[in-house]
Design a protein around this motif. Structure first.
Motif, mmCIF file in Angstrom:
data_model
loop_
_atom_site.group_PDB
_atom_site.id
_atom_site.type_symbol
_atom_site.label_atom_id
_atom_site.label_comp_id
_atom_site.label_asym_id
_atom_site.label_seq_id
_atom_site.Cartn_x
_atom_site.Cartn_y
_atom_site.Cartn_z
ATOM 1 N N HIS A 1 0.747 -1.234 0.180
ATOM 2 C CA HIS A 1 0.193 0.089 0.048
ATOM 3 C C HIS A 1 0.859 1.196 -0.034
ATOM 4 C CE1 HIS A 1 -3.642 2.284 1.937
ATOM 5 N NE2 HIS A 1 -3.327 2.800 0.682
ATOM 6 N N LYS A 2 1.844 1.143 0.916
ATOM 7 C CA LYS A 2 2.601 2.499 1.073
ATOM 8 C C LYS A 2 3.453 2.835 -0.304
ATOM 9 C CE LYS A 2 3.104 3.157 5.892
ATOM 10 N NZ LYS A 2 4.030 3.237 7.090
ATOM 11 N N LYS A 3 3.956 1.476 -0.933
ATOM 12 C CA LYS A 3 4.828 1.783 -2.265
ATOM 13 C C LYS A 3 3.670 2.495 -3.347
ATOM 14 C CE LYS A 3 7.913 -1.842 -1.698
ATOM 15 N NZ LYS A 3 8.421 -3.286 -2.001
ATOM 16 N N TRP B 1 1.846 7.122 -6.461
ATOM 17 C CA TRP B 1 0.850 8.018 -6.717
ATOM 18 C C TRP B 1 1.231 9.440 -6.283
ATOM 19 C CZ3 TRP B 1 -2.277 10.288 -2.601
ATOM 20 C CH2 TRP B 1 -3.592 10.930 -3.118
ATOM 21 N N LEU B 2 1.798 9.620 -5.146
ATOM 22 C CA LEU B 2 2.403 11.103 -4.637
ATOM 23 C C LEU B 2 3.305 11.550 -5.835
ATOM 24 C CD1 LEU B 2 2.613 10.848 -1.128
ATOM 25 C CD2 LEU B 2 0.968 12.007 -2.217
ATOM 26 N N ASN B 3 4.127 10.767 -6.543
ATOM 27 C CA ASN B 3 5.258 11.118 -7.235
ATOM 28 C C ASN B 3 4.700 11.466 -8.727
ATOM 29 O OD1 ASN B 3 7.285 10.461 -5.597
ATOM 30 N ND2 ASN B 3 7.642 8.348 -6.345
ATOM 31 N N GLN B 4 3.270 10.818 -8.880
ATOM 32 C CA GLN B 4 2.668 11.376 -10.337
ATOM 33 C C GLN B 4 1.942 12.618 -10.172
ATOM 34 O OE1 GLN B 4 0.529 7.826 -11.300
ATOM 35 N NE2 GLN B 4 2.158 6.991 -12.281
ATOM 36 N N THR C 1 0.861 17.822 -2.230
ATOM 37 C CA THR C 1 2.207 18.215 -1.604
ATOM 38 C C THR C 1 2.360 17.539 -0.350
ATOM 39 O OG1 THR C 1 1.387 20.295 -0.490
ATOM 40 C CG2 THR C 1 2.264 20.539 -2.780
ATOM 41 N N TYR C 2 1.734 16.802 0.157
ATOM 42 C CA TYR C 2 1.606 15.974 1.323
ATOM 43 C C TYR C 2 2.905 15.061 1.248
ATOM 44 C CZ TYR C 2 -2.843 17.565 2.447
ATOM 45 O OH TYR C 2 -3.879 18.467 2.830
#
Length: 194
Positions: A161-163, A168-171, A176-177
């Motif tokens: 899940h964290k990966k 997702w955050l990288n995309q 900005t979290y």
């Protein structure tokens, strides 16, 4: 509430072939569909020890992980091979999970990728997380799926899940979290479900 005629094509007689089968039989539950009903009706709450699936019976509750891992193990004990435990990542939003809408709006998020466990049998989703919840709530929002063993509902599920969240955050450059901040927001969303 799940429908018995729908479950009849996935049903089987529980044999006394393991500790989970034995526990269901001791409760007078002798068919898989009745075990699914029992699990679905348990309150949705985290268990004290996710590594011991019998904890559902002592805690009198469970999550998508422990409930479906228990049912998968029950199928394994009874040599039923076509029941798969699935880890699905879905876009949890205010529409498919209304209880989290306020938290997502507060943090200006349209959705958070959430890890959810359920069963697949003959390519159909069977979800016994709670009453009035099922595949119709999230199926159209599934982003990724992977089959698991019941032992993988703890560390492996969290790591996977964290990966996914980090990718997702990288995309999503507009978000900005940090991963830790998103995980905290996600934890609040889970609390919103209680």
């Amino acid at each position: 509430m799940f429908v018995i005629h729908y479950m009849s094509k996935f049903n089987f007689l529980i044999q006394n072939k393991g500790e989970i089968s034995s526990k269901f039989l001791s409760l007078g539950i002798s068919y898989f569909n009745k075990a699914c009903e029992f699990v679905q009706e348990l309150p949705y709450r985290r268990n004290k020890n996710k590594n011991d699936l019998l904890t559902l019976f002592t805690d009198n509750c469970g999550t998508c992980s422990t409930k479906h891992a228990l049912l998968k193990r029950l199928a394994e004990e009874n040599s039923v091979k076509d029941v798969k435990l699935i880890l699905g990542i879905f876009a949890m939003n205010g529409e498919n999970t209304p209880a989290v809408k306020r938290t997502l709006e507060k943090h200006k998020l349209k959705y958070i990728p959430e890890a959810h466990n359920y069963l697949r049998c003959k390519n159909e989703i069977l979800d016994f997380t709670k009453v009035n919840w099922g595949a119709g709530n999230f199926e159209k929002d599934i982003l990724q799926e992977v089959a698991l063993s019941p032992e993988q509902i703890t560390e492996y599920k969290i790591s996977f899940h964290k990966k996914h969240l980090q990718a997702w955050l990288n995309q999503e450059h507009r978000i900005t979290y940090s991963l830790d901040e998103i995980w905290e927001i996600r934890e609040q969303c889970i609390k919103d479900l209680y």
